[in-house]
Motif scaffolding. Sequence first.
Motif, short mmCIF file in Angstrom:
data_model
loop_
_atom_site.label_atom_id
_atom_site.label_comp_id
_atom_site.label_asym_id
_atom_site.label_seq_id
_atom_site.Cartn_x
_atom_site.Cartn_y
_atom_site.Cartn_z
N MET A 1 0.83 -1.20 0.00
CA MET A 1 0.00 0.00 0.00
C MET A 1 0.87 1.25 0.00
O MET A 1 2.00 1.25 0.49
N ALA A 2 0.33 2.33 -0.50
CA ALA A 2 1.08 3.60 -0.55
C ALA A 2 1.15 4.20 0.85
O ALA A 2 0.25 4.02 1.69
N THR A 3 2.22 4.95 1.09
CA THR A 3 2.36 5.68 2.34
C THR A 3 2.54 7.16 2.03
O THR A 3 3.07 7.54 0.98
N ILE A 4 2.10 8.01 2.97
CA ILE A 4 2.15 9.45 2.77
C ILE A 4 3.04 10.07 3.83
O ILE A 4 2.88 9.79 5.03
N GLU A 5 3.95 10.92 3.40
CA GLU A 5 4.87 11.58 4.33
C GLU A 5 4.83 13.08 4.07
O GLU A 5 4.63 13.52 2.94
N SER A 6 5.03 13.84 5.11
CA SER A 6 5.09 15.29 4.97
C SER A 6 6.53 15.75 5.02
O SER A 6 7.39 15.07 5.61
N TYR A 7 6.82 16.87 4.39
CA TYR A 7 8.16 17.45 4.43
C TYR A 7 8.02 18.96 4.28
O TYR A 7 6.98 19.48 3.84
N SER A 8 9.04 19.69 4.67
CA SER A 8 9.00 21.15 4.66
C SER A 8 9.76 21.70 3.46
O SER A 8 10.80 21.17 3.06
N THR A 9 9.23 22.79 2.92
CA THR A 9 9.88 23.51 1.83
C THR A 9 9.82 25.01 2.15
O THR A 9 9.15 25.42 3.12
N ALA A 10 10.49 25.81 1.35
CA ALA A 10 10.45 27.26 1.55
C ALA A 10 9.05 27.80 1.37
O ALA A 10 8.67 28.83 1.94
N ALA A 11 8.24 27.10 0.59
CA ALA A 11 6.87 27.55 0.34
C ALA A 11 5.88 26.99 1.36
O ALA A 11 4.70 27.32 1.32
N GLY A 12 6.35 26.13 2.30
CA GLY A 12 5.45 25.57 3.30
C GLY A 12 5.47 24.06 3.28
O GLY A 12 6.31 23.42 2.62
N LYS A 13 4.54 23.47 4.03
CA LYS A 13 4.49 22.01 4.14
C LYS A 13 3.99 21.40 2.83
O LYS A 13 3.08 21.91 2.18
N ARG A 14 4.62 20.29 2.45
CA ARG A 14 4.21 19.53 1.29
C ARG A 14 4.13 18.06 1.65
O ARG A 14 4.63 17.62 2.70
N TYR A 15 3.48 17.29 0.77
CA TYR A 15 3.28 15.85 1.05
C TYR A 15 3.85 15.02 -0.11
O TYR A 15 3.83 15.44 -1.28
N MET A 16 4.34 13.85 0.29
CA MET A 16 4.94 12.94 -0.68
C MET A 16 4.27 11.57 -0.55
O MET A 16 3.99 11.11 0.57
N VAL A 17 4.02 10.93 -1.70
CA VAL A 17 3.41 9.59 -1.72
C VAL A 17 4.47 8.59 -2.16
O VAL A 17 5.06 8.73 -3.23
N ARG A 18 4.75 7.60 -1.29
CA ARG A 18 5.63 6.50 -1.66
C ARG A 18 4.75 5.29 -2.01
O ARG A 18 3.82 4.96 -1.28
N TYR A 19 5.04 4.65 -3.14
CA TYR A 19 4.23 3.49 -3.54
C TYR A 19 5.07 2.57 -4.42
O TYR A 19 6.18 2.93 -4.85
N ARG A 20 4.55 1.38 -4.68
CA ARG A 20 5.23 0.42 -5.54
C ARG A 20 4.50 0.32 -6.88
O ARG A 20 3.28 0.33 -6.93
N THR A 21 5.28 0.21 -7.93
CA THR A 21 4.72 0.03 -9.27
C THR A 21 4.29 -1.42 -9.43
O THR A 21 4.63 -2.27 -8.59
N PRO A 22 3.56 -1.76 -10.50
CA PRO A 22 3.13 -3.15 -10.69
C PRO A 22 4.28 -4.15 -10.74
O PRO A 22 4.09 -5.32 -10.41
N ASP A 23 5.49 -3.70 -11.14
CA ASP A 23 6.64 -4.61 -11.15
C ASP A 23 7.38 -4.62 -9.82
O ASP A 23 8.53 -5.07 -9.74
#
Length: 381
Positions: A1-23
């Motif tokens: 399953m995909a996981t969601i992580e937050s991280y900081s940038t100069a423009a503010g908080k952003r989110y990243m999605v980690r997931y696996r491809t079909p392979d």
Amino acid sequence: MATIESYSTAAGKRYMVRYRTPDRASTKKRGFKTKRDAEAFAATVEVEKLTGSYVAPALGRITVEELAPDWLARKESDVAPSNYRTLETAWRVHVQPRWGRARVADVELARVEQWIAQIQRDETDADGEVIKKGAGATVVIRAYGVLAGILDDAVKSRRLASNPARGVENLPRKLTKRHVYLSAEDVGRLADESGAHRPLVLTLAYTGLRWGELVALRVRDVEFLRRRLTVHDNAVQLGVDHAVGRTKSRRTRSVPVPEFILDELSVQCRGKGPDDLVFPGPDGSYLPRPKSDGGWFAGAVKRAKVQAITPHDLRHTTASLSVSAGVNVLALARMLGHTSAKVTLDTYADLFDSDLDAVAKSLHARYSPPPVPKVCPNGTE
């Protein structure tokens, strides 16, 4: 399953999605402004993986002009040279300047519709004078077809889940050109005024050959005993040269020829070998199409005082004369090289209007009830 992580940038908080491809390879997508957007993307990815419609974002980064050469190469081998020339021109003039450097994943339906509207629009100067007319319906439809075809290849190669150019709502419609039909008397006068080209004009008017098919005819293709022409080649003029290929339908067809046309052709073929052209040009090669203004055909039309026509209009005259002579629609379709009788009926629907009147008369004659005797008030007829 995909996981969601937050991280900081100069423009503010952003989110990243980690997931696996079909392979099963691990990947990620960054830059989501809200967690809800990241969750929506993660859910979409999981659904696409389950349904088999997942496309790796990296594959969509290829540009349209990187895919175009393969598409054009395939078309060059699939279509007639004259058709390929128009496709290549459409790509070079209209598609490449706007979409060449665009990534296929960035093409959007709304932008395609804006582009279609733009190339149809006239360009004007500061005073409102038109300095460049917009493209006509045929050019627009062809240019759109090139873009859509290239993006279809992107779908086939799994670079796109679906074609973003399909489903536009503002493609123009081609206007059907009015057919011009000459009578047999008109054809006779036109042929007489054509001088040395008399046999050519009569052959066009009574066999329905296209110009390229006519000029590609060789002596061996004229079967005098069977009263047929064997049509298998088509010489298309490209500038000053000719490209010879198969007929438009890519089929060899046998065309019936009236005896009086065969008499004209026998004179035309006299002294020639089987491989010689029946209607050669001045230098012995393929006869060029007459100029629309000032050419021998235009001059003959004026002198004969018939309707303004082109050599191709004589093909329509063949259909008209054949229908008037009672020729079967199926036979006419084969003669003209149409893929089916439906094409013939659709193309020349106006020639069959009188048949509708004949249907009513035939039905009345066959099925109308006998007249009811009129009875006078005193009981006598």
